[in-house]
Motif scaffolding. Sequence first.
Motif, short mmCIF file in Angstrom:
data_model
loop_
_atom_site.label_atom_id
_atom_site.label_comp_id
_atom_site.label_asym_id
_atom_site.label_seq_id
_atom_site.Cartn_x
_atom_site.Cartn_y
_atom_site.Cartn_z
N HIS A 1 0.95 5.26 0.25
CA HIS A 1 0.02 6.27 0.75
C HIS A 1 0.76 7.51 1.25
O HIS A 1 1.98 7.51 1.43
CB HIS A 1 -0.85 5.68 1.86
CG HIS A 1 -0.05 5.14 3.02
ND1 HIS A 1 0.39 3.85 3.07
CD2 HIS A 1 0.37 5.74 4.15
CE1 HIS A 1 1.06 3.66 4.19
NE2 HIS A 1 1.07 4.79 4.87
N HIS B 1 -3.22 14.76 6.45
CA HIS B 1 -3.56 13.41 6.88
C HIS B 1 -3.17 13.34 8.35
O HIS B 1 -2.00 13.52 8.70
CB HIS B 1 -2.77 12.39 6.05
CG HIS B 1 -2.86 10.98 6.55
ND1 HIS B 1 -1.89 10.03 6.30
CD2 HIS B 1 -3.80 10.35 7.30
CE1 HIS B 1 -2.24 8.89 6.86
NE2 HIS B 1 -3.39 9.05 7.47
N GLN C 1 -9.88 7.50 -0.15
CA GLN C 1 -8.87 8.23 -0.87
C GLN C 1 -9.11 9.74 -0.76
O GLN C 1 -10.20 10.21 -0.44
CB GLN C 1 -8.85 7.80 -2.33
CG GLN C 1 -8.50 6.33 -2.53
CD GLN C 1 -7.17 5.94 -1.92
OE1 GLN C 1 -6.15 6.61 -2.13
NE2 GLN C 1 -7.15 4.86 -1.15
N HIS D 1 0.86 -1.19 0.00
CA HIS D 1 0.00 0.00 0.00
C HIS D 1 0.89 1.23 0.00
O HIS D 1 1.72 1.41 0.89
CB HIS D 1 -0.89 -0.02 1.24
CG HIS D 1 -1.86 1.12 1.31
ND1 HIS D 1 -3.01 1.16 0.54
CD2 HIS D 1 -1.87 2.25 2.05
CE1 HIS D 1 -3.68 2.27 0.81
NE2 HIS D 1 -3.01 2.94 1.72
#
Length: 361
Positions: free
Chosen positions: A106, A300, A255, A104
């Motif tokens: 990210h 984030h 997302q 993953h």
Amino acid sequence: MTEDHRFPCPNCGADYRFDPDAGQLVCDHCGHSEPMHEPRARNTTIEELDFNAALSQTLPEAEIEETRVSKCPNCGAEVEFDADTHATECPFCATPVVTDTGTHRHIKPRGVLPFRLSEREAQKAMADWLGRLWFAPNGLKDYARKGRKMDGIYVPYWTFDADTKSRYSGARGTIYYVTETRMRDGKPEQVQVQKIRWTPVSGRVARFFDDILVLASKSLPKKYTDALEPWDLSELTPYSPEFLAGFRAEGYQVQLEEGFAEARAIMDRTIDRDVRFDIGGDRQRVNGIETQVSDVTFKHILLPVWMAAYKFRGKTYRFVVNGRTGRVQGERPWSAWKIALAVIAGLIVAGVVGYVIAMNQ
């Protein structure tokens, strides 16, 4: 996905745990402690990232990381494994998970809100919450009160900032009354009748949105995590892996573009309220709003949640506790025999009341 962050104690080799109150790494095995490599910077401005740069995949490479993940076959949560782990239990639904070779890529977290409640305090908050649910099965309450382990998980969120300027058209309603004659029981009667006079209006409103919060996880029902709010985002600290020592951190499944769509819906509802306030009057009609959105930035971030997933009589019950305030939410369990007892008791009371009334008559 969830990720274990481990920092070995140089004294005995056991894993450090981050102690939010002391602001340092602590070894529960030998008692050794060590200050954070970087001091905890409260009320420090955390740098926002450019939304358009992220969509065009032109963020600096330093803002991106890649991890190895496996997907829970039951709830879909993506669980990360370290190199020495080949199987574990999903923290979201207590289902066994076996590793695979998925990866993953990210965006790294920019900020973290450290845990304030200990696991014991979270267990007490959950037991107290269950204790107030009279229809919950006694077995489940006892199961929770035994102090079964809870997982401390940092749940991913997006925050969005944006500058908005909106043009609107609509109408302002002004209430007035007229006297009309109406027949009642064969006789004329004067009554006041409410009317609304509508006046066409148009105008502009502007608002800067700061830290619109959007859940970036799909592992738990959103209604539970939303109910954990409010979060004291003013206490966000610039992200450092040491804050996560002894806890897990879930990777985002929502997302960035999908998260902004939800943030935009929140903005639109606020702008609609602004427009109605600007129209004024007693009633408002909004015919149309055209909004220009600019200077969109995001972060984030990770917020602290204590989580328990209990299997009781073949059913999984999930509970979440705000790691700062102790607010509890979860799937409400029901006891069939308690409900039946309450119904029978209600019928008995109704019967006694009916009998007393009948006797008095």
